[in-house]
Each structure stands twice: as structure tokens, then as C-alpha cells.
Design an enzyme around this catalytic site. Structure first.
Site, PDB file in Angstrom:
ATOM      1  N   ASP B 329      31.860  15.179  38.423  1.00  0.00           N
ATOM      2  CA  ASP B 329      30.877  15.720  39.612  1.00  0.00           C
ATOM      3  C   ASP B 329      30.727  16.970  39.651  1.00  0.00           C
ATOM      4  O   ASP B 329      29.852  17.447  40.296  1.00  0.00           O
ATOM      5  CB  ASP B 329      31.675  14.980  40.878  1.00  0.00           C
ATOM      6  CG  ASP B 329      31.246  13.437  41.012  1.00  0.00           C
ATOM      7  OD1 ASP B 329      30.330  13.006  40.201  1.00  0.00           O
ATOM      8  OD2 ASP B 329      31.801  12.812  41.821  1.00  0.00           O
ATOM      9  N   TYR B 413      29.378   8.843  47.073  1.00  0.00           N
ATOM     10  CA  TYR B 413      30.755   9.438  47.274  1.00  0.00           C
ATOM     11  C   TYR B 413      30.723  10.706  48.162  1.00  0.00           C
ATOM     12  O   TYR B 413      29.928  11.513  47.987  1.00  0.00           O
ATOM     13  CB  TYR B 413      31.609   9.533  46.038  1.00  0.00           C
ATOM     14  CG  TYR B 413      32.402   8.354  45.847  1.00  0.00           C
ATOM     15  CD1 TYR B 413      33.591   8.072  46.972  1.00  0.00           C
ATOM     16  CD2 TYR B 413      32.656   7.526  44.724  1.00  0.00           C
ATOM     17  CE1 TYR B 413      34.312   6.939  46.685  1.00  0.00           C
ATOM     18  CE2 TYR B 413      33.292   6.522  44.421  1.00  0.00           C
ATOM     19  CZ  TYR B 413      34.308   6.505  45.537  1.00  0.00           C
ATOM     20  OH  TYR B 413      35.277   5.353  45.181  1.00  0.00           O
TER      21      TYR B 413
END
Lengths: 699, 699
Positions: B329, B413
């Protein structure tokens, strides 16, 4: 175990139904009543020293129908009130266990216990031991050899004697001696742990006389170099007026202008707490302190009973007499009787509800224990959040927590214990270890691998804190199973051609036993009810246990430490429920020999699958002291959590109102703050403030 | 790695000293300046797509003299300002890396990078990929086969393509398709993850065209049953106006009437924070988000640089195309560029100072990132406490904490990251995982061992979150060592006759490498400076690392997942410092092949003892989804702490003013509260309120 029965049941059953709830701690009248019934068993001139007068919890077979009837609003079955007592014939070793039926005014049990079963210490006794040690001529002669400075004030820390099988059948105390800083001798709160002495008298609690004076080794081996003249050493004080306090801390207040979100209903000595879909009953006894009963969420059964069962603190120094330092702070003393009187504004922050308790003193008189539990809400940070990057809308809620806190002082150490509930159906038990290290003298310039020098001439020995949390579950009913899940790599195959796949595998524990965590396999224990299935995915409803890893007891398996601390060698013990099996180290831990705790119960290898099972969760710290832990140690925090797994049908906190400035009223400090145009904008629902600019200015 | 050099240094060095601090993020002018210098390297008609324009941190050999001179008030050495840039020639695969010296107005490096090195995704690109997927006729034809209800709204989640070595040299996106609840199609914040579709187009980011359309397996094996007509399923919304919100939560405000205890000094884009003896500089970049520099306590050096280095999230489903779901990420997108605009009263509670940042967009224009970090104080419960049972006097202080929080959204997320400081010299890094599970379709009535059904027809696949915290220490100086302590049982002997003794043993790590925790041995890693000794006990000053256990990556060692996530297989990686080695997964993680991250650096087996070393601390969660994690998951909290060990001479929080009602102003809720006569009594020092009754009423 019974060696002498002096019990006789009264012939007539008095049909006097007590008003108290079956799980309510004894009230003052009941304590007096129980003590009178026991005293009536003895000639009037026999002086009894009570070690405990506490609720004898009714059999689960009686209590479950009661609490279920209570929950459903049915007629309540009758449950007798009983007291459990331990007492000595004063100044003898005659230790008794008794059960009194208060509803029938009957003594149901009253037996003298056999050898090597000893009662816990109590506050009056500890102070008396201190006086005996200081008043003893032999001790005074040894102290004189130390040539302490004029006005020196010696302080005694009595210690539970421990067990090594060497002449320790008698109930004894080992006293460690310290002195106040001689430049501060008049200060009763001078930190004597900074100035340990080398003399250690042993006192018989039967004769209340010194039976031996040990001298402590201070070198790198067993050599006793004997009392040596005192050399000036600095003190190391913790009280605030002796510090240069920092002055740049600004106040921080927690304010609940509309009051707290919880309700406490007092039913005599019992308290029912309701908060955010949770409900439970709070008890308090001399040994475990706080006990939670009948814990439910939205009325669904979760836990029948939750409490700290015991803790053990074995020390690393193998030399006599230090090798016997292995305290059971609950069994040897009691988390209830040592609970602090919590003070508003000191021990909790915010809007606080205090619970008080009634225990019994050594004469069997009721003893008020004010403010032993504080209840309050706290903000636990963000509960959940999601931002849709396409619209920029953020959905965010805070995680409000309910805390029940109790603090105990066990001579030098403090433990801060808390049950914590949140809005996502999660429950945690947190322990903060603080207080003062138990210290001993060490020669100058020496380092030893079993402790850390924390002050000139002062060794803080390594020690383990091993806690056992007793979890008596009733996940959607009273028949549960314990399973664990593991995550395992898939072997390479046509199905897993790139070696990336993994899967979970569940193992059902059939028999009572000790079970361990395995982080290499992500082993996760769950308490399941296979008779109740999740409506969406068909999985059994469950709560999982989040326990941190800890090093198991380091004392070897043949040692008394290992034999006595029956919970200290497994992360999890699971047993079939039996009435009265509450304490993981056994009922009587003081100078115990083992064989009466959870390891012994687990070794019955009973079926626990889909039965009424009890789980003991162990956790702890191997405390390798740092100098930063002296003169008082910063809290070391450990936490066990119980979390729903496929118990609900979705996130149970999804209905928490969104976090908004209107509700939270935060304060903006930054001068050039660029809160966007949407700040404070309330949408049609009156709730949402947290939109952000669209994705063109940020992802 | 350089395949094409187009860089030419400008002949004249412009002696223009920038005013900015060497560690300050680039400001808007510097971003524009750097971009112009790069654009000047190309013909005017070449369109560049910028992936990052960020501070090129100066060499440590230059920065250390600067910050030490700054700390000691000496004349500051000159340090050139440089920018680091990545860019593509727009709509090509020509990916470049450049370094520009802003002080000299020189392009120092400008190279085209070789094959299999790809830039991260960015917000504009993701939205463009969504449009390409939906606009493609082939995709529309496949969607038509699903016979979605009238007005259905399809949503695209573009995913980083991942690597499996199969036709993946080209830079690609894998798009997963979902739909809004058809009964709620107009709601842009409908939770599409509750309605996953079976079609998954693959898009080339060079041609911006669909190159393939995958169909997802929905059974228990690899079988593709193809597009099947839609059957009505329920939605599962998280937005507040679609919930029946609970109404019994009362407000809780955190109020600091005298303001906060911290000070923030803004120096352009750089911010110096001072609080309770701590000081540090806060930076922010597109990739790591928050970075702390020059962390000191009472002026003593602690950490040169602290940041989250990367994270990896490999998924458990081995079937194509799910096996490629393995996101980085930070490396694939960026914690800075995805940072939320934090809203007062929504994301933090209390008195908040916000920091904003400037990043660059895909055109190389400065992009304001408002409120990406919030700074506030919070109450962390009791800091330390001791009650002298003989006098009843309690000494207690609260644990005030300083929090720097940043929140990122990575498609489905969310991660809430926080640096937390306390008054006992302790520093923690906390991650809260929340947001929405990445879902996929599953046939009705099926259970699979690599995921959990969280909604009818919806599978949430198991996945690991593996984080790497980069710790660049300077514990009382820049030459440190990494050691670990273990606690081991003593063998039985005359010295240890009862088998109770144990000791600690220290191991010094000589070489760079990967090292693991071992809770069975209480293995504890410490960063030491042996040249600086504790004045009391002579031990080297140190900070220890408290890291929770986690299951290492489950993908096998030959897999691309394992090769790429070079930090994923050890709790600790320790390497010798080299400029530019910041990212544990390598500089370019998007479709990477491995060989460029911390495992590779560690394999140099360089001496790290008493050198300038860097420690990467890994931690994580193996997320086995529960149905309670849907539609948004309650925060899962993990924390790494750095704590002093023999760094101070006593508890550094001993000088915190005592906790008192005068200061804390708590509110009493209980009606029958029995606060003793000493409540609120202030002693001579004006501080102490917390005395309790003597030991006669309680131990």
C-alpha cells in the site's frame, strides 16, 4: 483433607428466605450471622481468627435456573444463601474451613484442615509480624552490628514464606529488612526499598516469635559475608514533595455534560450494570476482588462468570532464602482485601461511579471497603472508518469503552485491573503492573545475570508475573466447546500453482488439558456453540480469545514453584465445570505443595466438547528490571480480549452514531487550519459532518 | 538499472541557497521548480505524467552535521536542496527517475528505468482505469450477460496487478467489478462490496485499453462457470442514514481549558514539535506519509528517522486472478497521497493541531493536502502508582500521551497510524486496521477454507497485513548495536538446588540479517550504545523494541509474493545504513520481482556492531475474516513500542505532578459515594490528594 469434624447441623431448618440475590456478596448482617453461627460451635473462651467470611456461591445447577428465570421474568426459584469461612483458633495452627447455610441457619460444614494447608496473610497479621520482627532481641542485636546512623528507621516487609520442602510445614513468614533514607528518617513515606539490609528474620505465625535469622548473600555466589557496618548511600524517593516536578503539563478534563451512558442498579451488595446493549452483575470478594456474572449482550448469554483467578510471581535468584519468593497475590493475600480506596480525580478520569464492598476483618466483623471499583466511560479512539474515495464521504465512529477498574497494593507492588467493554461486542481484561520492585542488597560494583542494579547497592531480581483469567462461558447457552483455528500454507498443486494459497483448519479439543498458543500457525482459540449457527454463513457462534504470548514458568518441572503454580505452564487450560473450582493455583496457596489446582483438574481428562466447560487464560510478563522501573515503575500494560466470531450477523457497532463535531465538541488549535467548506455541515440526517473534497484533489 | 540517460547538468552552478530546512518536504515553489527543470530536458510537446515529486533527502553525512549544529546553536553548514522525481512519458511505458538539485538548479540524474520497474498508481489514474473498464464494449457485453436489474450501477475497483511471472512485464491493472444495491442505485455511497460480480477486466496502463476479461471462479475449485444471470441479493450498507442508530450514547468531551501542553513551530513545510521533554521534526511525503526526524528526549539523541517503511497484504485464494492480490500500500500507491483530510470532531477528540502538506499531482502541479496529520494529547490511564500500606498514602500520576495521527484510505481498506509519546520516555507506533474487506463472489451454500462468507454470496478471503516500521536509531550517538536478551533456566546445581533460578543472557548481532522473536526464551531486542554507560549501574544505554508476534508470510519461499515482500519473513531486519535505502520492499514495488529490498540489503552481511545501523521492525495481522468485520470492520489495533532500558537513571516520569482532583476535575456519579474525609485535601505542597485511611481498615 478433613481431619477433624466439629460440625453439627442444627436440627430445625429455619425457613427464612433471604432477600439477597444468590450471587450478591455477603452483606454486613450476613457476615455477622455467619460468624455467630460458627462461634456458637465453640466454647465462649475460644478466640477465633477469621481469614475469610465470604459468599459461598450456590451450585451452578441452582444458579442457572435462577438467573434464567430472572432474565425471562419468570417466578424465581428459591436458592439458599450460604457463607464460606476460613478461620484459625487464634495463635494455633488449627485452620478450619466452614460452610454455613444462612437461609436455614445451619452449619453445613466445619472441619479442621490437614497439614500443609494454610490460610492467607491479612493486614492485621502483616503489621503484627512487622512488630514481632522489630521487637525481637536477636534481630535487634543483628541490626546493632550494622552500626546504622543515629535515628535510623528500619522497615520490615513480611513475605509469604514459600515452599521448598525444607522444614516448612509450619506456617512462617520471611521478613526482609530495609531502612528509610537516614537523611529523611522522619518521613514515613520514605522509599525504604532503596536501602535494603542484609538481615532477614523468620517468624512463626503460631508462636508469633522469631524462629531464625537469615543473612542474605550479597555477592555473586552463596557466600554470606555477614552483617557489615553501614556505609552511607543515597536515597531514592518517589513522593512528590521530594521531586522537582515538571511544570508544563496542562490540565485535561473529561466532561460528560449529559451524564454517563451506563446505569448501575444497586441490589444490596450486588450491582447490575447496563451499557450499550451489555448487561452484567458485579460481585466483589476478598480473594478475587471484582467478579462479573451473567454477562449478556442484547440479552444473549455470553459469560456466566469472569474473574482473575490467581497470579504467581516467582523470582529468579536461586539462593536461600530468595528462592522461596514465589507469591500468589490472590491466594496468599487477596485482591479484594488489598483493594485501594479509589479517589475521585486521582485514579480515574471523567464521570465516575464508585462501588464499595463489605468484607470481614480478622475478628469476623464486617469491614467497609469504600470505592474499591470505579466505573466510567472512556474514548477508545476511532471505532471504525471508511472513506469512499469516489465521493470523498467518510463514515467514522468513535469507540466508546466502559471500564470497571480496581487497584490492589500487595506490599511493594501495585496491579491495576480493568474489565473493558466496547460497542463492537468485545470485552477485554487489562492488567497494569506498577509499584515498587522488591529489592535486595548487592555488593558494590557487581553485576549478576539474575537481576539488575537499580540503585547503588540495590539489586532488583528478575521475576515472572503469571496471571490466570478464569472464563466461564455460556455462549448462547451453557454447553460450549473449545476449538482452535490455524492458518496453514497450501502445498503447491494445480490448484495452488504459484505457492501463494493458504487456508484455515479447525481443531476441536475433546478433553480437558493445557493448550498452547502457536504464532507460527496463527493458532487462535475460540469458544463455540455448535448448536447455534450464524444465520448468514451457518458457522457456529463463537467468541475468540486474544491472549498475548508470555514465557511460561522458568522454574523446572520438579520444583515446588512449578508444582504449586499449576496454571503457569500453559497459555490455556480448559476443564469441565465443577462447583468450587475457582482458583487456578488451588484453594490454599500459602506454602502449598501443589496438586490442587487447574493442572490437576485438567489431568482428569474429562470430555469438554459441548459440555459446561471453563477456560483459564494465562498471560504475563517476565520482568527483567530496568533502572527506569525504580523507584516506582511506569505501568506495564497487558491485555486479554474476547471478541465475537460469527456471533453477530454484521459489525455490531454499525449502529453507533457517526462521530461529529456537534457531538464531540473538539477544539481547534492550529492557526492556519484549513478545514474545508464542509466542516460542521450537517446533512439531512443531522449526523454526518465528515465529507471530504472529491477525488480530484486527493486519492 | 539505468537504460537511457537523458540527463545533462546545467553548466553553471547557481549559488542560490534555499531557506528551507534540509529535512523539510518540498514546498509548492520547489515542486514547480523541480518539474520545470525536468520539463526543460524534453521537447515542449512531450507530455510528462509525474508519479512523484518529493524531497530527495540529503546524505546522512551531510544532514547529521547540520542537525547537530542546529541543536548546539552553531553555524549551520550549507546543505543543498534536492528533489526526487518519477515520471512517465504520458501513455508510454517509459518510466524515469530523476534527481534535481534545487540549490544549484541542476539536473543531477534523469534516467529511464529498465524493464519490470513500474511506478505506483495514483488517484487520477485509478479513476481513469474505472472509466476505461466501464467504457469497454467487451466488458459491457459481459455485463449484459449478467442481466442486471434496470438501473443497476456497476462500480469498478482497480487493483494493482501483482506479479506471477506470467505475461506480466507490461504495467497492468486488474479491475474487480461490483454493483450498488439495486434498491439503492442512486446512492453513491452504497456499499458495493456486498454485491461482487464475476467479471474482471485487465487494463493496460500504457494503451489504456482492456487487454483481457477474466471470469472469476465462484465455486470450491478453479472452475469458471461463466457469467450467470443476476439473482436478487440483499445489500449491506454502512452509511448512517441507512442504520437504526442507537440513541443511548451520551456525549464525552475532552477539554483542555489552559490549552495543550505541546508546541508546534512551523518552519515552512517542516514542523518542530516539543512536548514534555521530547522534541522532533515532522515531515510528510507522498509515500510514507508522516516521517519523524531527529527525535530527542531532554536533548539526548534517540532516533534519527522513524517512519512506516511499507506494508504488504497477500491474499490466501490461490486461484487466478486472486493469487496476484498482494498489495504494497505504500510502494504501490503511497500513505501520503492517500491520507485523509481529517475533520475536527470526527477523527480526533480534544484540542487538536492539524498539519497540512503539499504533494504533487500527475501534472507536476503542487497539490494541497489539508489536515493530513492531527496532533493532540490524550489521557493514557494511570502512569504509575504506589500506596504505602503502612501510612495509607497513595502516590499516583496519570500517563499523558501525545499522539500524531494520520489515516489513509487504500480503496476498500483504512489504516489509522499514530506515533504516541509518553512521559516515561516511551514511544509507540500504533496501527488500527479498519475499512471494508475486499470481497469476491461465492456460490450459495458453499464454505471454503481460504475465506469467510460475510454476506449472502460474498466471500472475504483470508489475507495477511504485514507492516515494516523503519527505525533509524541514534541512541546517545550515531554508532549503535543491536542485541537481544533471553531469559533462560539455570541448570540444577549447588547454586540452584531447588530448580527455581533463571538468568538473562545477551547476544550481540554482528552482521546484518533477519532475526526473529522467541517468546519461549523471552527474546527481547535492544538498540544499545556501548560507548555511553548508565551512571548508576554501568550498563550501556539502550532502547528496547516491544513488538507483538505475527505469522510470517505464508506464501512459499519460491513464490513471487515471498520474493517481493522482502520484509515479510522476519520479525526484525537489521542493516548497515546506506543513503536511499528507505523502503523495505524496494523502491519500486508495483509488479516488482524482488531483489531490491531489505532482505537483499541484509544479505550483504555487513558489520552492524557499533556502526550506523537501521532496524526494520515487522508486525502484522493474519486477517481471518469474521462476519463482524462486514460491512466495515471494527478497528484491529497493533502496536510497536520503543522503551528505554538503563537509558535514564530512574523512572523518567517520577517528576510528573501527582494526579489530583484539583487538576483533573472529575465528576462523581454515585449517589452513596463514600469518599473519605481526605477527599480533596491538599497538603502543604499543594499537590497530594490521594491519601487513604490507615491500614487498620484495609491492608
Amino acid at each position: 483433607m478433613a481431619t477433624e469434624s466439629v460440625s453439627t447441623a442444627l436440627p430445625l431448618r429455619t425457613a427464612k428466605q433471604s432477600e439477597a440475590h444468590p450471587l450478591a456478596p455477603l452483606n454486613a448482617g450476613e457476615i455477622r450471622n455467619a460468624v455467630l453461627l460458627i462461634k456458637a460451635q465453640w466454647p465462649a473462651n475460644v478466640d477465633l481468627r477469621f481469614k475469610c467470611v465470604t459468599l459461598h456461591e450456590p451450585a451452578k445447577a441452582e444458579t442457572v435456573p435462577f438467573i434464567e428465570a430472572e432474565f425471562h421474568g419468570y417466578n424465581l426459584p428459591r436458592v439458599d444463601r450460604r457463607a464460606f469461612l476460613n478461620y484459625y483458633l487464634r495463635n494455633t495452627n488449627k485452620f478450619h474451613e466452614a460452610v454455613v447455610n444462612l437461609s436455614t441457619q445451619t452449619v453445613e460444614k466445619n472441619v479442621r484442615l490437614g497439614p500443609n494447608l494454610h490460610g492467607p496473610g491479612d493486614g492485621e497479621e502483616i503489621l503484627a509480624i512487622e512488630r514481632v520482627a522489630l521487637g525481637d532481641e536477636g534481630v535487634q542485636a543483628e541490626i546493632a552490628k550494622l552500626k546504622l546512623p543515629e535515628g535510623a528507621h528500619v522497615v520490615v516487609d513480611p513475605w509469604i514464606y514459600g515452599s521448598d520442602g525444607v522444614n516448612d510445614d509450619e506456617r512462617l513468614w520471611q521478613a526482609f529488612l530495609y531502612m528509610r533514607d537516614p537523611e529523611n528518617s522522619a518521613e514515613a513515606d520514605s522509599n525504604h526499598y532503596a536501602l535494603p539490609l542484609t538481615i532477614s528474620p523468620v517468624i512463626s505465625s503460631t508462636s508469633m516469635k522469631v524462629v531464625r535469622i537469615d543473612h542474605l548473600p550479597t555477592g555473586k555466589d552463596n557466600t554470606i559475608s555477614g552483617p557489615k557496618p553501614y556505609q552511607r548511600r543515597p536515597g531514592n524517593e518517589y513522593i512528590s514533595e521530594l521531586q522537582q516536578l515538571r511544570t508544563d503539563l496542562k490540565p485535561l478534563h473529561v466532561v460528560q455534560p449529559e451524564g454517563a451512558s451506563f446505569a448501575v442498579t444497586n441490589q444490596g451488595t450486588s450491582h447490575v450494570v447496563e451499557w450499550q446493549k451489555w448487561s452484567f452483575r458485579v460481585g466483589f470478594n476478598y480473594r478475587e476482588g471484582m467478579v462479573l456474572y451473567d454477562v449478556r449482550y442484547e440479552g444473549r448469554n455470553l459469560f456466566y462468570r469472569l474473574s482473575l483467578s490467581d497470579m504467581n510471581i516467582p523470582y529468579a535468584d536461586p539462593r536461600h532464602p530468595f528462592h522461596k519468593k514465589s507469591a500468589f497475590d490472590l491466594g496468599d493475600a487477596g485482591a479484594g482485601v488489598m483493594a485501594n480506596d479509589l479517589k475521585l480525580g486521582c485514579d480515574c478520569l471523567g464521570s465516575i461511579h464508585y462501588l464499595s464492598a463489605v468484607l470481614a476483618d480478622d475478628k469476623g466483623e464486617p469491614m467497609n471497603m469504600p470505592n474499591v471499583v470505579c466505573i466510567h466511560e472512556q474514548d477508545g479512539g476511532i471505532g471504525w472508518k471508511h472513506t469512499n474515495y469516489r465521493t470523498g464521504r467518510a463514515a467514522v465512529v468513535r469507540n466508546r469503552e466502559l471500564v470497571l477498574q480496581s487497584i490492589i497494593t500487595v506490599a511493594n507492588y501495585e496491579y491495576i485491573m480493568a474489565f473493558m467493554f466496547n460497542q463492537a461486542g468485545e470485552l477485554a481484561y487489562e492488567v497494569r503492573a506498577t509499584g515498587i520492585l522488591s529489592t535486595q542488597p548487592i555488593d558494590d560494583g557487581l553485576e549478576v545475570p539474575w537481576g539488575t542494579v537499580v540503585h547503588p547497592g540495590v539489586l532488583a531480581t528478575h521475576h515472572q508475573h503469571i496471571f490466570s483469567l478464569r472464563v466461564d462461558p455460556m455462549i448462547d447457552g451453557y454447553h460450549n466447546r473449545l476449538v482452535y483455528d490455524e492458518a496453514l500454507p497450501m502445498p503447491r498443486s494445480d490448484f495452488n500453482p504459484h505457492g501463494t494459497g493458504y487456508y484455515t483448519q479447525e481443531t476441536v479439543l475433546e478433553k480437558s488439558g493445557g493448550y498452547d498458543l502457536d504464532f507460527e500457525r496463527n493458532r487462535t482459540f475460540k469458544i463455540q456453540n455448535v448448536d447455534v449457527r450464524n444465520a448468514v454463513n451457518g458457522k457456529p457462534v463463537a467468541y475468540k480469545i486474544h491472549a498475548p504470548p508470555f514465557q511460561k514458568i522458568l522454574s523446572d518441572t520438579e520444583s515446588f514453584n512449578h508444582k504449586r503454580a499449576e496454571f503457569s505452564d500453559s497459555n490455556i487450560y480448559a476443564v469441565r465445570y465443577r462447583d468450587g473450582e475457582l482458583y487456578a493455583g488451588g484453594q490454599y496457596t500459602n506454602q502449598s505443595r501443589g496438586g490442587t489446582g487447574v493442572r490437576s483438574w485438567a489431568n482428569r481428562k474429562e470430555n469438554i466438547k459441548d459440555e459446561d466447560l471453563v477456560v483459564f487464560v494465562q498471560f504475563g510478563i517476565n520482568h527483567i528490571p530496568r533502572i527506569e522501573d525504580f523507584p516506582v515503575m511506569p505501568c506495564e500494560v497487558i491485555k486479554v480480549a474476547l471478541k465475537p466470531v460469527n456471533f453477530f450477523e454484521r459489525n455490531p457497532a454499525i449502529d453507533v452514531p457517526p462521530s461529529s463535531q456537534e457531538f464531540n465538541k473538539s477544539t481547534l488549535l492550529s492557526e492556519q487550519h484549513q478545514q474545508g467548506a464542509t466542516e460542521g455541515v450537517i446533512d439531512g440526517s443531522g449526523q454526518v459532518c465528515c465529507t471530504t473534497p472529491g477525488p480530484s484533489s486527493k486519492l
